[in-house]
Design a protein around this motif. Structure first.
Motif, PDB file in Angstrom:
ATOM      1  N   LEU A 502      51.071  64.989  12.924  1.00 53.44           N
ATOM      2  CA  LEU A 502      51.586  66.291  12.516  1.00 53.44           C
ATOM      3  C   LEU A 502      52.523  66.144  11.315  1.00 53.44           C
ATOM      4  O   LEU A 502      52.525  66.975  10.404  1.00 53.44           O
ATOM      5  N   ASP A 503      53.320  65.068  11.321  1.00 54.66           N
ATOM      6  CA  ASP A 503      54.182  64.799  10.169  1.00 54.66           C
ATOM      7  C   ASP A 503      53.352  64.489   8.925  1.00 54.66           C
ATOM      8  O   ASP A 503      53.685  64.920   7.813  1.00 54.66           O
ATOM      9  N   LYS A 504      52.270  63.741   9.101  1.00 55.83           N
ATOM     10  CA  LYS A 504      51.398  63.416   7.959  1.00 55.83           C
ATOM     11  C   LYS A 504      50.732  64.678   7.418  1.00 55.83           C
ATOM     12  O   LYS A 504      50.481  64.787   6.211  1.00 55.83           O
ATOM     13  N   MET A 505      50.431  65.621   8.317  1.00 54.01           N
ATOM     14  CA  MET A 505      49.860  66.888   7.875  1.00 54.01           C
ATOM     15  C   MET A 505      50.792  67.616   6.910  1.00 54.01           C
ATOM     16  O   MET A 505      50.351  68.331   6.019  1.00 54.01           O
ATOM     17  N   ALA A 506      52.095  67.436   7.108  1.00 59.94           N
ATOM     18  CA  ALA A 506      53.085  68.161   6.315  1.00 59.94           C
ATOM     19  C   ALA A 506      53.398  67.494   4.980  1.00 59.94           C
ATOM     20  O   ALA A 506      54.057  68.099   4.127  1.00 59.94           O
ATOM     21  N   GLU A 507      52.946  66.271   4.777  1.00 61.17           N
ATOM     22  CA  GLU A 507      53.299  65.558   3.548  1.00 61.17           C
ATOM     23  C   GLU A 507      52.562  66.139   2.343  1.00 61.17           C
ATOM     24  O   GLU A 507      51.351  66.337   2.382  1.00 61.17           O
ATOM     25  N   PRO A 508      53.281  66.400   1.245  1.00 58.53           N
ATOM     26  CA  PRO A 508      52.648  66.949   0.039  1.00 58.53           C
ATOM     27  C   PRO A 508      51.908  65.875  -0.747  1.00 58.53           C
ATOM     28  O   PRO A 508      52.097  64.678  -0.518  1.00 58.53           O
ATOM     29  N   LEU A 509      51.067  66.315  -1.653  1.00 57.58           N
ATOM     30  CA  LEU A 509      50.304  65.417  -2.513  1.00 57.58           C
ATOM     31  C   LEU A 509      50.501  65.801  -3.980  1.00 57.58           C
ATOM     32  O   LEU A 509      50.437  66.987  -4.308  1.00 57.58           O
ATOM     33  N   LEU A 526      50.702  71.285  -1.407  1.00 66.45           N
ATOM     34  CA  LEU A 526      51.622  71.276  -0.273  1.00 66.45           C
ATOM     35  C   LEU A 526      50.898  71.904   0.919  1.00 66.45           C
ATOM     36  O   LEU A 526      49.993  72.726   0.744  1.00 66.45           O
ATOM     37  N   PHE A 527      51.298  71.524   2.106  1.00 62.94           N
ATOM     38  CA  PHE A 527      50.600  71.984   3.306  1.00 62.94           C
ATOM     39  C   PHE A 527      51.564  72.688   4.259  1.00 62.94           C
ATOM     40  O   PHE A 527      52.657  72.179   4.549  1.00 62.94           O
ATOM     41  N   ALA A 528      51.152  73.865   4.724  1.00 60.59           N
ATOM     42  CA  ALA A 528      51.936  74.603   5.714  1.00 60.59           C
ATOM     43  C   ALA A 528      50.984  75.187   6.750  1.00 60.59           C
ATOM     44  O   ALA A 528      49.766  75.185   6.580  1.00 60.59           O
ATOM     45  N   GLY A 529      51.545  75.685   7.841  1.00 57.03           N
ATOM     46  CA  GLY A 529      50.756  76.211   8.953  1.00 57.03           C
ATOM     47  C   GLY A 529      51.183  75.556  10.252  1.00 57.03           C
ATOM     48  O   GLY A 529      51.858  74.525  10.250  1.00 57.03           O
ATOM     49  N   GLU A 530      50.796  76.152  11.356  1.00 56.80           N
ATOM     50  CA  GLU A 530      51.253  75.664  12.660  1.00 56.80           C
ATOM     51  C   GLU A 530      50.900  74.205  12.903  1.00 56.80           C
ATOM     52  O   GLU A 530      51.626  73.493  13.597  1.00 56.80           O
ATOM     53  N   ALA A 531      49.804  73.720  12.323  1.00 61.97           N
ATOM     54  CA  ALA A 531      49.361  72.339  12.549  1.00 61.97           C
ATOM     55  C   ALA A 531      50.120  71.333  11.696  1.00 61.97           C
ATOM     56  O   ALA A 531      49.761  70.160  11.664  1.00 61.97           O
TER      57      ALA A 531
END
Length: 563
Positions: A502-509, A526-531
């Protein structure tokens, strides 16, 4: 030469996307220094929040609950905009917890179960889940003989689960729960056998009640099978304290409040993104299509109508289901593909489907339908009602959306939720009616604990606990799995995954720390959302927090470089 303003595009006008847009647009000096746009593939805002009407009542096709009012940003907004009260009836679910509307638990065949049969198993299940969630450890479990008993049962279940799993750390919630039930049976092996429940013996009833709670838990988590739900991550999930409530004026009122500060045209509907081109670390910006045209903006979005858009930063808020589809080799959603740490996290995390089924009923006494909890025979039992469809056997309850409502609601998760989407309305009405007729018999035939009589109901007319007939006249169902903009409902931490994903899901590129040395523009995607939230995944407030996080990330980035 006029310097271009940094361009920020947000993909998705759900809770995460509109929270980010709201935060950015209202930041001091933002409007004069940045360009902002929200592109939404659908024809409405809200995403997995979709307030609708059915039978004259306000209902939620998607997100329904404020999960704890203590500290919830969603509850705070609802209070501020006076959305917690309404003159129009709404899906308040007051029968779930308020007196005197307590659940009526009935076993297949029409046997109403005494609380003395139901409550011990219900308590067992709740204590096992509390233990898995880290709520029955340390001081919270001390000084109470009853809790200590269940804590010991749970600890024994955990030990047995670990041993049966070959000593591996990865355990499932499902295996833990079943080991807990087995330990409970060992401790209760000398209990007197029940009488008056037909073909139901005590152990089968206990297993049926336990399975009923497992079915409900699957709808909470979206895991189609609790054996796929990771045990160790369960204790990381956080809930706000206080009551769990629904929103009288509809969940959409929260979305509309967030969007109200944005000027007309900033949110563009019907703009489905098909491909995101970006510049990974070490790539030249001019390497993209049309070279020099993209030299000052590293991200290029392609839309389904053939148009495109350039941006410095893109906040992606699409569902985990869409991301899972997007990382397939034949998709090409990201060009070049996402780095392995990101795509592997997307693959490992679980993402399920939960659907709601609303039913309009008619009849002389249809407004007194009980809050019905259903205990089914096992699918392979010789005593099961053969005409009850398999997908109904995998739901747990059927209840009015508020006391005395003629609109009923049932929840489905996993493969039965998928099946529900494919069925015709008539098939659903027949299946539900047949099911209810086995639980709420015809007039004067309600079976209680002192009777062995079974019922034989008709296909479409069923009786409630007062002996009057009701008829299902129409239905409304959600279809989250087959909607290409969502491909499911919400995420869970699957066995083989962890909170780290879940933390990796939040990491920007690309990562900000590597951009200077690599010569790549920072924070392109950048990534946002419940996941993308480690402790509040699967919730609207988790989506809210994630949108806030990414907006702040961009604001802090530009503040650092003097913009």
């Amino acid at each position: 030469m006029v310097t271009k303003k940094p361009s920020i595009v947000i993909i998705g006008a759900g809770m995460a996307g509109l929270t980010a847009a709201n935060k950015l647009y209202t930041a001091t000096g933002f409007k004069d220094s940045f360009e902002l746009c929200v592109v939404e593939g659908g024809t409405r805002i809200g995403g997995r929040i979709n307030t609708s009407e059915f039978g004259g009542d306000r209902i939620e096709m998607g997100a329904t609950w404020i999960h704890g009012i203590g500290g919830s940003p969603v509850h705070k907004i609802a209070q501020e905009i006076h959305a917690l009260e309404s003159d129009q009836p709404w899906e308040c679910m007051d029968g779930v917890s308020e007196e005197p509307s307590q659940p009526t638990t009935i076993a297949e065949g029409g046997y109403q179960l005494n609380p003395s049969v139901v409550d011990p198993v219900t308590t067992l299940f709740k204590k096992l889940m509390a233990y898995a969630q880290g709520k029955l450890v340390g001081d919270s479990a001390a000084g109470c003989e009853e809790i200590d008993y269940y804590t010991k049962l749970a600890a024994k279940a955990l030990k047995v689960s670990s041993t049966s799993n070959g000593g591996q750390e990865k355990l499932s919630v499902g295996s833990f729960l079943r080991q807990g039930l087995d330990a409970y049976w060992v401790s209760k092996k000398d209990e007197e056998e029940l009488k008056g429940y037909g073909n139901w013996c005590r152990k089968l009833l206990q297993e049926g009640i336990f399975a009923m709670h497992e079915k409900t838990q699957r709808t909470y988590t979206s895991a189609g099978d609790l054996l796929t739900l990771d045990y160790s991550a369960e204790s990381e999930y956080r809930m706000f304290p206080g009551d769990e409530i629904t929103i009288a004026k509809g969940y959409l009122s929260i979305i509309e409040s967030l969007a109200s500060v944005l000027p007309p045209g900033l949110v563009q509907l019907g703009r489905k993104v098909t491909r995101i081109e970006w510049q990974p670390e070490g790539d030249e910006v001019s390497g993209m299509e049309n070279g020099s045209a993209t030299a000052t903006r590293p991200v290029k979005l392609h839309f389904c109508d053939g148009s495109n858009m350039l941006a410095d930063h893109v906040i992606v808020t699409v569902s985990l289901g869409v991301l899972k589809a997007g990382i397939r080799e034949d998709s090409g959603m990201f060009n070049p593909p996402l780095p392995s740490f990101k795509s592997e996290a997307i693959s490992r995390l679980g993402y399920g489907v939960v659907n709601k089924l609303f039913l309009q009923v008619e009849g002389n006494d249809c407004n007194n339908f009980p809050y019905l909890q259903m205990v089914f025979h096992r699918p392979d039992s010789e005593f099961r009602h053969k005409k009850i469809p398999w997908w109904m056997r995998r739901t747990a309850s059927l209840c009015p959306i508020y006391s005395n409502s003629s609109v009923l609601l049932s929840w489905f998760a996993g493969k039965e939720a998928l099946e529900l989407e494919s069925l015709q309305d008539e098939e659903i009405i027949n299946g539900v009616s047949t099911t209810i007729s086995s639980f709420l018999p015809q007039p004067h035939k309600l079976v209680n604990s002192n009777s062995h009589e079974l019922c034989n109901g008709t296909a479409n007319k069923v009786g409630n606990s007062h002996g009057s007939e009701v008829k299902v006249t129409k239905i409304l169902k959600s279809k989250w799995a087959t909607d290409p903009l969502f491909l499911g409902s919400y995420c869970y931490v699957a066995v083989g995954s962890s909170g780290d994903d879940l933390d990796k899901m939040a990491e920007p590129l690309p990562k900000l720390s590597t951009c200077k040395s690599a010569g790549s523009p920072p924070l392109q995607i950048l990534f946002a959302g419940e996941a993308t939230h480690r402790t509040h995944y699967s919730t609207t407030h988790g989506a809210y927090f994630s949108g806030l996080r990414e907006a702040i990330r961009l604001l802090q980035h530009y503040q650092c470089i003097g913009v």
